[in-house]
Design a protein around this motif. Structure first.
Motif, mmCIF file in Angstrom:
data_model
loop_
_atom_site.group_PDB
_atom_site.id
_atom_site.type_symbol
_atom_site.label_atom_id
_atom_site.label_comp_id
_atom_site.label_asym_id
_atom_site.label_seq_id
_atom_site.Cartn_x
_atom_site.Cartn_y
_atom_site.Cartn_z
ATOM 1 N N LEU A 167 0.839 -1.187 0.000
ATOM 2 C CA LEU A 167 0.000 0.000 0.000
ATOM 3 C C LEU A 167 0.877 1.241 0.000
ATOM 4 C CD1 LEU A 167 -2.593 -1.195 2.632
ATOM 5 C CD2 LEU A 167 -3.161 -0.446 0.334
ATOM 6 N N THR A 168 0.440 2.266 -0.690
ATOM 7 C CA THR A 168 1.098 3.566 -0.565
ATOM 8 C C THR A 168 0.632 4.215 0.738
ATOM 9 O OG1 THR A 168 -0.693 4.694 -1.666
ATOM 10 C CG2 THR A 168 1.073 3.867 -3.060
ATOM 11 N N ASP A 169 1.183 5.388 1.048
ATOM 12 C CA ASP A 169 0.731 6.084 2.248
ATOM 13 C C ASP A 169 -0.772 6.338 2.186
ATOM 14 O OD1 ASP A 169 3.204 6.053 3.266
ATOM 15 O OD2 ASP A 169 3.664 8.165 2.927
ATOM 16 N N ALA A 170 -1.223 6.785 1.019
ATOM 17 C CA ALA A 170 -2.657 7.063 0.869
ATOM 18 C C ALA A 170 -3.459 5.784 1.090
ATOM 19 C CB ALA A 170 -2.934 7.642 -0.515
ATOM 20 N N GLY A 171 -2.972 4.685 0.541
ATOM 21 C CA GLY A 171 -3.666 3.417 0.715
ATOM 22 C C GLY A 171 -3.690 2.977 2.168
ATOM 23 N N GLU A 172 -2.561 3.134 2.841
ATOM 24 C CA GLU A 172 -2.478 2.760 4.258
ATOM 25 C C GLU A 172 -3.466 3.589 5.074
ATOM 26 O OE1 GLU A 172 -0.897 0.484 5.790
ATOM 27 O OE2 GLU A 172 0.955 -0.030 4.724
ATOM 28 N N ARG A 173 -3.666 4.802 4.644
ATOM 29 C CA ARG A 173 -4.566 5.689 5.361
ATOM 30 C C ARG A 173 -6.015 5.278 5.158
ATOM 31 N NH1 ARG A 173 -4.372 11.259 4.753
ATOM 32 N NH2 ARG A 173 -6.099 12.267 5.816
ATOM 33 N N LEU A 174 -6.312 4.887 3.918
ATOM 34 C CA LEU A 174 -7.679 4.502 3.577
ATOM 35 C C LEU A 174 -8.060 3.166 4.197
ATOM 36 C CD1 LEU A 174 -9.177 6.422 1.836
ATOM 37 C CD2 LEU A 174 -8.688 5.024 -0.165
ATOM 38 N N PHE A 175 -7.132 2.246 4.136
ATOM 39 C CA PHE A 175 -7.455 0.855 4.420
ATOM 40 C C PHE A 175 -8.146 0.613 5.760
ATOM 41 C CE2 PHE A 175 -5.706 -3.377 5.901
ATOM 42 C CZ PHE A 175 -6.781 -4.080 5.407
ATOM 43 N N PRO A 176 -7.565 1.036 6.895
ATOM 44 C CA PRO A 176 -8.215 0.684 8.152
ATOM 45 C C PRO A 176 -9.635 1.221 8.247
ATOM 46 C CG PRO A 176 -6.368 2.200 8.501
ATOM 47 C CD PRO A 176 -6.315 1.788 7.080
ATOM 48 N N VAL A 177 -9.865 2.395 7.692
ATOM 49 C CA VAL A 177 -11.196 2.986 7.778
ATOM 50 C C VAL A 177 -12.203 2.159 6.974
ATOM 51 C CG1 VAL A 177 -12.570 5.014 7.256
ATOM 52 C CG2 VAL A 177 -10.236 5.269 8.128
ATOM 53 N N ILE A 178 -11.824 1.838 5.739
ATOM 54 C CA ILE A 178 -12.734 1.066 4.897
ATOM 55 C C ILE A 178 -12.973 -0.310 5.516
ATOM 56 C CG2 ILE A 178 -13.141 0.215 2.572
ATOM 57 C CD1 ILE A 178 -12.850 3.211 2.701
ATOM 58 N N ARG A 179 -11.897 -0.912 5.970
ATOM 59 C CA ARG A 179 -12.032 -2.236 6.563
ATOM 60 C C ARG A 179 -12.955 -2.209 7.776
ATOM 61 N NH1 ARG A 179 -7.075 -5.963 8.599
ATOM 62 N NH2 ARG A 179 -8.272 -7.868 8.539
ATOM 63 N N ASN A 180 -12.725 -1.261 8.682
ATOM 64 C CA ASN A 180 -13.591 -1.171 9.856
ATOM 65 C C ASN A 180 -15.033 -0.935 9.456
ATOM 66 O OD1 ASN A 180 -11.479 -1.549 11.541
ATOM 67 N ND2 ASN A 180 -11.310 0.577 12.204
ATOM 68 N N GLY A 181 -15.222 -0.090 8.466
ATOM 69 C CA GLY A 181 -16.579 0.184 8.021
ATOM 70 C C GLY A 181 -17.268 -1.079 7.546
#
Lengths: 302, 302
Positions: free
Chosen positions: A61-75
DNA sequence: TCGCTGGATGAATTGGATTCATCTAGACTG
DNA sequence: CAGTCTAGATGAATCCAATTCATCCAGCGA
């Protein structure tokens, strides 16, 4: 006005980020890797920046991806959990247990066979997620919460506390690296970091560990900007450590299975104090007996 | 294995639940009402139970729908927020402010023109959501948090505190209902309740208000099971109160605009203590000056 | 150097979401 | 009470967006 990206692209992204593989994500969603590729491309165009670093391999993951991932996953975790909870009769005989992701996969799941042997009649459903589910609303029967102090909003009891040690793969040390006899020696290896989802400034980290170590070993430089490898997800960090990529500060509870099996070793004996693991549930829960059994079992296999 | 419903059906559900109208939801999503109807039917089949009570009109959520709605809504709010935050430079001149939903729509938005007049050069983006955004990750620049005590994980300052009063539409009292001279008189009217998202057992509610009132007016029966109207969403409850459907215990801050305009009146002078509104931000924020200005402005128009 | 794996790319295809047309329940009006 | 209007339900037909197919390319390991 809320601007939501196409949800299909979010689902593709979440699966790909979780498995770090378009192929596996495609298999999980029952489509071809091409579909994942297209969907993620769409999301990347919306964000205006890449979310994955595809080359050089392996996929990351890029930084942007790392930032997005936990939020989307938790959602998505939360969505799945409420929909299941709302759905008509979710086999009301199973005890629904939620815990943080890393704890679920590293501690709970490996020990489930033991539970099964002791209480074959109580079925468990493990909901591993870093999202905080609403027990009062019935999203789960029991939560394992990880916190500095006892939660006060629900019935809670402390099961055990952890400590944080530097750990690494035994292969890392045997493969000709400099021996570790004192804290300063750790700095010859890559240090692996990971973020804490909660904003605890006191959270165990390399900077805190090194600060404590400095009081013992003044040779440790005060300002070590040694950010060799950084992850947003604890699980990814542990994977990297197990793969011999460096040394991380880990909870002895979370990696206890790896320590016992010899897959990971403590790189130094200096520990930072950790957090408590609490079994939490609504007061007067209809299946109080199962909850008691689970709490007692957890303590017994600590 | 996580079992996620079709995401399109969740989006349709969320829009329909928020607007309590298939028609409006369809308009928002740029489709026909038929599409919404089909999508929601799919979700209802997955859940095995209706999510909306369509007849008699007006459209309303069922219990299952009420349970699903806040979670789905918060999830989408959060998704939109991170994607925006991650997206390439979201006009880095705007100050992104997040606040609870009810406060955003009832307090903040009506006063924005005044802000604009004072600080035309500082553009605001209001993210009204009950989801807790991650300021450290940059999902917003400034959060208005609503809590009993000062948040400690970030830089915070208290702006003001609220109190809770019984409020109702003036029309309700004038339309021949019994006059309210003492607390017990309130019980002649429908009482409107709403849930608190957080699990605060001490939260202001009718049962707490009546308990306090009982110490003054012993005529109030001890066990009043008077659940005439109950909402999961504070905003929906306030709408019902404004429509003259009953009396609710409301924050004087949240309904201050309605009180001033005469749309709502206090039905009794007995108040319950409330919470604090805190302006929260990361320490040493690059746009500290704008944050200061915003905090000062909020206090000034309180 | 040669496979092999895993992802990118663009045109062709297809199936699921949407629409159209029609029907019904309930609300409002005089 | 008709009479009218609004809002949603329903099922068949349609269509477009997501998927697949076919092909190409980069990286890695032997």
């Amino acid at each position: 006005m809320r601007k939501l990206p196409p949800l299909g692209s979010l689902r593709a992204f979440e699966a790909a980020a979780r498995r770090l593989s378009f192929r596996d994500a495609a298999a999980e969603l029952g489509v071809t890797p091409t579909a994942i590729s297209h969907q993620i491309r769409i999301l990347e165009e919306i964000c205006g920046r890449p979310l994955f670093r595809r080359r050089p391999r392996p996929l990351a993951l890029t930084d942007a991806g790392e930032r997005l991932f936990p939020v989307i996953r938790n959602g998505f975790d939360t969505f799945a959990s409420v929909v299941t909870a709302v759905s008509a009769k979710t086999a009301r005989t199973t005890l629904r247990v939620t815990s943080p992701n890393a704890f679920a996969s590293r501690w709970l799941v490996p020990r489930l066979p033991r539970w099964r042997k002791l209480y074959p009649q109580i079925r468990l459903e493990i909901i591993g997620t870093d999202a905080v589910l609403n027990l009062r609303a019935g999203d789960a029967d029991l939560a394992i919460r990880y916190a500095r102090t006892m939660p006060t909003d629900l019935a809670a009891r402390e099961i055990f506390r952890d400590s944080f040690f530097p750990v690494c793969s035994p292969a890392l040390l045997s493969e000709g690296g400099p021996a570790i006899t004192r804290a300063a020696d750790l700095l010859h290896y890559p240090l692996i970091h990971y973020d804490w989802l909660n904003g605890d400034r006191e959270a165990p980290s390399w900077s805190r560990w090194l600060a404590v170590a400095r009081s013992v070993d003044p040779d440790i430089p005060a300002a070590t900007e040694h950010w060799d490898l950084s992850f947003r997800e604890e699980i990814h960090a542990i994977d990297a450590v197990a793969a011999g990529q460096g040394i991380a500060i880990c909870s002895d509870v979370v990696v206890s299975h790896e320590i016992e099996s010899g897959a990971l070793v403590k790189a130094h004996d200096l520990a930072l104090p950790g957090y408590g693991f609490y079994v939490v549930h609504v007061p007067d829960h209809p299946r109080q007996a199962s909850i008691e059994a689970f709490a007692a079992w957890m303590r017994s296999v600590a």
